[in-house]
Design an enzyme around this catalytic site. Structure first.
Site, PDB file in Angstrom:
ATOM      1  N   GLY A  99       2.053   7.791  -2.254  1.00 18.88           N
ATOM      2  CA  GLY A  99       2.143   9.070  -1.568  1.00 18.88           C
ATOM      3  C   GLY A  99       1.078  10.110  -1.901  1.00 18.88           C
ATOM      4  O   GLY A  99       1.271  11.281  -1.578  1.00 18.88           O
ATOM      5  N   ASP A 144       4.956   2.639   5.159  1.00 16.33           N
ATOM      6  CA  ASP A 144       4.653   1.649   4.115  1.00 16.33           C
ATOM      7  C   ASP A 144       5.953   0.927   3.818  1.00 16.33           C
ATOM      8  O   ASP A 144       7.017   1.570   3.790  1.00 16.33           O
ATOM      9  CB  ASP A 144       4.123   2.344   2.843  1.00 16.33           C
ATOM     10  CG  ASP A 144       3.330   1.405   1.949  1.00 16.33           C
ATOM     11  OD1 ASP A 144       3.840   0.336   1.586  1.00 16.33           O
ATOM     12  OD2 ASP A 144       2.195   1.760   1.617  1.00 16.33           O
ATOM     13  N   LYS A 197     -11.462  -1.450   3.064  1.00 15.59           N
ATOM     14  CA  LYS A 197     -11.463  -1.995   1.705  1.00 15.59           C
ATOM     15  C   LYS A 197     -12.020  -3.407   1.722  1.00 15.59           C
ATOM     16  O   LYS A 197     -11.611  -4.215   2.554  1.00 15.59           O
ATOM     17  CB  LYS A 197     -10.041  -1.997   1.140  1.00 15.59           C
ATOM     18  CG  LYS A 197      -9.496  -0.586   0.971  1.00 15.59           C
ATOM     19  CD  LYS A 197      -8.034  -0.600   0.600  1.00 15.59           C
ATOM     20  CE  LYS A 197      -7.466   0.787   0.559  1.00 15.59           C
ATOM     21  NZ  LYS A 197      -7.485   1.404  -0.753  1.00 15.59           N
TER      22      LYS A 197
END
Ligand SMILES: C[S@@+](CC[C@H](N)C(=O)[O-])C[C@H]1O[C@@H](n2cnc3c(N)ncnc32)[C@H](O)[C@@H]1O
Length: 303
Positions: free
Chosen positions: A180, A197, A264
């Site tokens: 978070g 999520d 990523k």
């Protein structure tokens, strides 16, 4: 014409691969600084791009500093060669404030040039650079109590570079939100946040006003089930090609305005996917100072 590209510490190889793939002719490399013939090309892995470099003679420390001051006030040094001599020149240049930023704030707009000593009697200088920060490095007055992790710094930096951030009345989607850090930043700015999520949020973040958690996969989420959003954020750990499909789905839906997403990389850098993100009209793909083996995709609806 000469352009120089400075990589962040540890990412010069990625930058060199990217430049070579784009057909740039790297004529010299000095640690993290790659000097190329030709005009600047977009290079995500560059922490700073030195546009229109000029070679200047260095007859003495004083005359070198004077030559730079004659061009403009603010200069940053990168000195992998002749470090002591470069330091003596830098000491004769006006002080450039590098105070840590208190978020939220826009990146500075004052011109900041870059220079280096290529030989004791020759320097390379560029009055115009891509980063508003010296060597692309930015520091913040950190929030050590609020966010549950340090990922918030990456988001702060992205918003500082965008010079815009969500505010009250705006709706944000935070994909890959747990625990978070990003949701904390957005809720603190007063925005409404849908945090997605499968892993839960830190309870203190989940309890912030305006935060709604959905325990689903971001890839299964249909834009229509979320509705219009002002900002789409993603820090999901996934292959960049998969993130690209997700971003394309949201762009095609017309329901999202601004995008801030982390690409990523695991193992080898996927330059093809990075280039595909950069080819989206209006996109910027940057290696932020707080990025690791990652790039940040920015799409600014106001640009
Ligand atoms: C680097 S963490 C995000 C950190 C977060 N931005 C923060 O500030 O705290 C990556 C997150 O992606 C999530 N993730 C991985 N696959 C996902 C998926 N398919 N849908 C949603 N989240 C996913 C993981 O559960 C993990 O929490």
């Amino acid at each position: 014409m000469t352009t120089a590209y400075l990589a962040a510490e540890g990412f010069a190889d990625q930058l060199q691969e990217e430049l070579q793939r784009a057909g740039a002719a790297v004529s010299e490399r000095h640690e993290r600084l790659l000097v190329c013939d030709g005009p600047a090309i977009s290079a995500a892995w560059a922490a700073n791009i030195w546009h229109d470099c000029v070679a200047l003679p260095v007859a003495s420390i004083g005359s070198a500093a004077q030559a730079l001051r004659d061009i403009q006030r603010n200069w940053a040094t990168y000195a992998p060669l002749h470090h002591r001599r470069a330091k003596l020149i830098q000491e004769r240049l006006p002080h450039v404030s590098a105070k840590p930023i208190v978020f939220p704030a826009a990146a500075p707009t004052a011109p900041l040039g870059s220079w280096t000593l290529l030989a004791p009697d020759r320097m390379l200088a560029a009055a115009r650079c891509s980063s508003p920060f010296a060597n692309g490095e930015v520091t913040f007055v950190e929030d050590r109590t609020g966010p549950p992790n340090r990922a918030y710094l990456k988001l702060w930096e992205a918003l500082v570079r965008l010079r815009r951030w969500p505010g009250p009345g705006q709706r944000c989607l935070d994909l890959g939100a747990s625990p978070g850090g990003w949701t904390y930043v957005l809720a603190k700015l007063g925005a409404q946040v849908v945090a997605v999520d499968k892993a839960p949020l830190d309870p203190r973040v989940a309890a912030m006003p305006g935060v709604e958690w959905r325990g689903e996969s971001a890839f299964a989420l249909e834009p229509g089930s979320v509705g219009p959003i002002d900002w789409l954020f993603s820090d999901i750990v996934c292959y960049p090609a998969r993130l690209l499909r997700l971003v394309e789905k949201w762009r095609a839906s017309g329901l999202a305005k601004n995008f801030v997403c982390t690409l990523k990389f695991q193992g080898a850098t996927d330059h093809d996917s990075a280039a595909a993100f950069a080819a989206i009209p209006g996109a910027r793909v940057l290696h932020l100072h707080h990025n690791k083996h990652e790039l940040t995709f920015l799409l600014d609806a106001k640009a």
